[in-house]
Motif scaffolding. Structure first.
Motif, PDB file in Angstrom:
ATOM      1  N   GLY A  52       0.791  -1.219   0.000  1.00  0.00           N
ATOM      2  CA  GLY A  52       0.000   0.000   0.000  1.00  0.00           C
ATOM      3  C   GLY A  52       0.827   1.275   0.000  1.00  0.00           C
ATOM      4  N   PHE A  53       2.136   1.131   0.024  1.00  0.00           N
ATOM      5  CA  PHE A  53       3.026   2.284  -0.061  1.00  0.00           C
ATOM      6  C   PHE A  53       4.417   1.778  -0.418  1.00  0.00           C
ATOM      7  CE2 PHE A  53       5.761   2.029   3.726  1.00  0.00           C
ATOM      8  CZ  PHE A  53       5.105   1.044   4.455  1.00  0.00           C
ATOM      9  N   SER A  54       5.290   2.690  -0.809  1.00  0.00           N
ATOM     10  CA  SER A  54       6.652   2.325  -1.163  1.00  0.00           C
ATOM     11  C   SER A  54       7.607   2.643  -0.022  1.00  0.00           C
ATOM     12  CB  SER A  54       7.091   3.088  -2.412  1.00  0.00           C
ATOM     13  OG  SER A  54       8.466   2.859  -2.664  1.00  0.00           O
ATOM     14  N   LEU A  55       8.443   1.655   0.314  1.00  0.00           N
ATOM     15  CA  LEU A  55       9.459   1.872   1.353  1.00  0.00           C
ATOM     16  C   LEU A  55      10.507   2.887   0.926  1.00  0.00           C
ATOM     17  CD1 LEU A  55      10.340  -1.597   2.943  1.00  0.00           C
ATOM     18  CD2 LEU A  55       9.100   0.313   3.964  1.00  0.00           C
ATOM     19  N   ASP A  56      10.537   3.236  -0.351  1.00  0.00           N
ATOM     20  CA  ASP A  56      11.542   4.175  -0.868  1.00  0.00           C
ATOM     21  C   ASP A  56      11.543   5.503  -0.122  1.00  0.00           C
ATOM     22  OD1 ASP A  56      11.282   3.324  -4.418  1.00  0.00           O
ATOM     23  OD2 ASP A  56      12.257   2.333  -2.727  1.00  0.00           O
TER      24      ASP A  56
ATOM     25  N   TYR B 280       7.666  -5.689  16.490  1.00  0.00           N
ATOM     26  CA  TYR B 280       6.871  -4.924  15.528  1.00  0.00           C
ATOM     27  C   TYR B 280       7.785  -4.204  14.545  1.00  0.00           C
ATOM     28  CZ  TYR B 280       3.327  -5.258  19.244  1.00  0.00           C
ATOM     29  OH  TYR B 280       2.447  -5.705  20.195  1.00  0.00           O
ATOM     30  N   CYS B 281       7.409  -4.195  13.283  1.00  0.00           N
ATOM     31  CA  CYS B 281       8.048  -3.260  12.360  1.00  0.00           C
ATOM     32  C   CYS B 281       7.096  -2.078  12.169  1.00  0.00           C
ATOM     33  CB  CYS B 281       8.427  -3.908  11.042  1.00  0.00           C
ATOM     34  SG  CYS B 281       7.063  -4.431   9.993  1.00  0.00           S
ATOM     35  N   THR B 282       7.682  -0.948  11.892  1.00  0.00           N
ATOM     36  CA  THR B 282       6.882   0.262  11.849  1.00  0.00           C
ATOM     37  C   THR B 282       7.474   1.271  10.885  1.00  0.00           C
ATOM     38  OG1 THR B 282       6.010   2.084  13.219  1.00  0.00           O
ATOM     39  CG2 THR B 282       8.116   1.138  13.890  1.00  0.00           C
ATOM     40  N   ARG B 283       6.610   2.065  10.289  1.00  0.00           N
ATOM     41  CA  ARG B 283       7.019   3.067   9.322  1.00  0.00           C
ATOM     42  C   ARG B 283       7.257   4.400  10.029  1.00  0.00           C
ATOM     43  NH1 ARG B 283       3.026   5.009   4.512  1.00  0.00           N
ATOM     44  NH2 ARG B 283       2.179   6.320   6.199  1.00  0.00           N
ATOM     45  N   ARG B 284       8.443   4.921   9.812  1.00  0.00           N
ATOM     46  CA  ARG B 284       8.802   6.186  10.436  1.00  0.00           C
ATOM     47  C   ARG B 284       8.291   7.330   9.570  1.00  0.00           C
ATOM     48  NH1 ARG B 284      12.118   8.335  14.309  1.00  0.00           N
ATOM     49  NH2 ARG B 284      13.452  10.094  13.732  1.00  0.00           N
ATOM     50  N   ARG B 285       7.884   8.402  10.227  1.00  0.00           N
ATOM     51  CA  ARG B 285       7.349   9.554   9.490  1.00  0.00           C
ATOM     52  C   ARG B 285       8.414  10.275   8.677  1.00  0.00           C
ATOM     53  NH1 ARG B 285       2.345  10.973  11.859  1.00  0.00           N
ATOM     54  NH2 ARG B 285       2.030  10.143  13.947  1.00  0.00           N
ATOM     55  N   TYR B 286       9.677   9.978   8.918  1.00  0.00           N
ATOM     56  CA  TYR B 286      10.780  10.715   8.310  1.00  0.00           C
ATOM     57  C   TYR B 286      11.736   9.750   7.602  1.00  0.00           C
ATOM     58  CZ  TYR B 286       8.889  14.065  11.556  1.00  0.00           C
ATOM     59  OH  TYR B 286       8.027  14.869  12.239  1.00  0.00           O
TER      60      TYR B 286
ATOM     61  N   ARG C 178      11.370   6.837  19.699  1.00  0.00           N
ATOM     62  CA  ARG C 178      10.079   7.348  20.139  1.00  0.00           C
ATOM     63  C   ARG C 178       8.957   6.870  19.243  1.00  0.00           C
ATOM     64  NH1 ARG C 178      10.468  13.683  21.280  1.00  0.00           N
ATOM     65  NH2 ARG C 178       8.232  13.331  21.039  1.00  0.00           N
ATOM     66  N   GLU C 179       7.942   6.272  19.845  1.00  0.00           N
ATOM     67  CA  GLU C 179       6.832   5.705  19.082  1.00  0.00           C
ATOM     68  C   GLU C 179       6.057   6.763  18.313  1.00  0.00           C
ATOM     69  OE1 GLU C 179       5.747   2.266  22.357  1.00  0.00           O
ATOM     70  OE2 GLU C 179       4.227   2.940  20.937  1.00  0.00           O
ATOM     71  N   ASP C 180       5.979   7.968  18.827  1.00  0.00           N
ATOM     72  CA  ASP C 180       5.173   9.001  18.166  1.00  0.00           C
ATOM     73  C   ASP C 180       5.798   9.487  16.872  1.00  0.00           C
ATOM     74  OD1 ASP C 180       6.127  11.992  20.016  1.00  0.00           O
ATOM     75  OD2 ASP C 180       7.178  10.094  19.788  1.00  0.00           O
ATOM     76  N   PHE C 181       6.989   9.016  16.542  1.00  0.00           N
ATOM     77  CA  PHE C 181       7.608   9.366  15.272  1.00  0.00           C
ATOM     78  C   PHE C 181       7.339   8.316  14.200  1.00  0.00           C
ATOM     79  CE2 PHE C 181      10.392  13.149  15.716  1.00  0.00           C
ATOM     80  CZ  PHE C 181      10.102  13.440  17.044  1.00  0.00           C
ATOM     81  N   TYR C 182       6.438   7.386  14.495  1.00  0.00           N
ATOM     82  CA  TYR C 182       6.080   6.320  13.565  1.00  0.00           C
ATOM     83  C   TYR C 182       4.562   6.316  13.366  1.00  0.00           C
ATOM     84  CZ  TYR C 182      10.820   4.764  14.541  1.00  0.00           C
ATOM     85  OH  TYR C 182      12.180   4.720  14.677  1.00  0.00           O
TER      86      TYR C 182
ATOM     87  N   GLY D 250      11.440   1.240  11.429  1.00  0.00           N
ATOM     88  CA  GLY D 250      11.870   0.924  12.785  1.00  0.00           C
ATOM     89  C   GLY D 250      11.420  -0.462  13.193  1.00  0.00           C
ATOM     90  N   TRP D 251      12.135  -1.028  14.142  1.00  0.00           N
ATOM     91  CA  TRP D 251      11.739  -2.270  14.797  1.00  0.00           C
ATOM     92  C   TRP D 251      11.608  -1.991  16.292  1.00  0.00           C
ATOM     93  CZ3 TRP D 251      10.453  -6.857  12.520  1.00  0.00           C
ATOM     94  CH2 TRP D 251      10.809  -7.028  11.179  1.00  0.00           C
ATOM     95  N   PHE D 252      10.501  -2.400  16.852  1.00  0.00           N
ATOM     96  CA  PHE D 252      10.240  -2.252  18.279  1.00  0.00           C
ATOM     97  C   PHE D 252       9.925  -3.619  18.861  1.00  0.00           C
ATOM     98  CE2 PHE D 252       9.634   2.346  19.352  1.00  0.00           C
ATOM     99  CZ  PHE D 252       9.974   2.859  18.119  1.00  0.00           C
ATOM    100  N   ARG D 253       9.982  -3.723  20.164  1.00  0.00           N
ATOM    101  CA  ARG D 253       9.576  -4.968  20.819  1.00  0.00           C
ATOM    102  C   ARG D 253       8.930  -4.649  22.165  1.00  0.00           C
ATOM    103  NH1 ARG D 253      15.565  -7.466  22.369  1.00  0.00           N
ATOM    104  NH2 ARG D 253      16.066  -5.962  24.032  1.00  0.00           N
TER     105      ARG D 253
END
Length: 128
Positions: free
Chosen positions: A26-30, A95-101, A111-115, A35-38
C-alpha cells in the motif's frame, strides 16, 4: 491502505538465531525509514533498531548491538531484522513500523510518536 506484516518469529534456544521479515504494502518503502520495536511481557514497548531510506544510517538499542542486524530491500518493499546470539531477555512481541521521516535521528528514533504505521507484531520466545 498502508500495511506492514511481520514474519519469521518463533521459539528458539538461547544462543540461537531468528530472522524477522517485514513486508510493506500500500506504499513504497523508498520514502520512509523503518523501525523495529519490541514489547516484553509486563514491560513497555521499546525501540530496537531503525534504518534510514538509504540504509546508511542505522541505530540500535545498546542491548542488541553486535547481535542484531537490520537491513532493507527497497525494490522488494521489505525490511529484515537478523537476530543472532539470542538471549531470554530478547523475548517479546516484535513490531516493524514506518517512520514519518526518511532518517533515523539519534534523539528521536526510539520514540513511538515518530512512527505512523505498525505491523500486527510477531512473537519471539528465547527459552531452553
Amino acid at each position: 491502505q498502508p500495511q506492514l506484516v511481520e514474519s519469521g518469529g518463533g521459539l528458539v534456544q538461547p544462543g540461537g538465531s531468528l530472522r524477522l521479515s517485514c513486508a510493506a504494502s500500500g506504499f513504497s518503502l523508498d520514502y520512509y525509514a523503518i523501525g523495529w520495536f519490541r514489547q516484553a511481557p509486563g514491560k513497555e514497548r521499546e525501540g530496537v533498531s531503525c534504518i534510514s531510506i538509504s540504509g546508511r544510517s542505522i541505530r540500535y538499542i545498546d542491548s542488541v548491538k553486535d547481535r542484531f542486524t537490520v537491513s532493507r530491500d527497497n525494490s522488494g518493499n521489505t525490511a529484515t531484522l537478523q537476530m543472532n546470539s539470542l538471549k531470554p531477555e530478547d523475548t517479546g512481541v516484535y513490531y516493524c513500523t514506518r517512520r514519518r521521516y526518511p532518517s533515523c535521528d539519534p534523539s528521536t528514533w526510539p520514540r513511538e510518536d515518530f512512527y505512523d504505521t505498525w505491523g500486527q507484531g510477531i512473537q519471539v520466545t528465547v527459552s531452553s
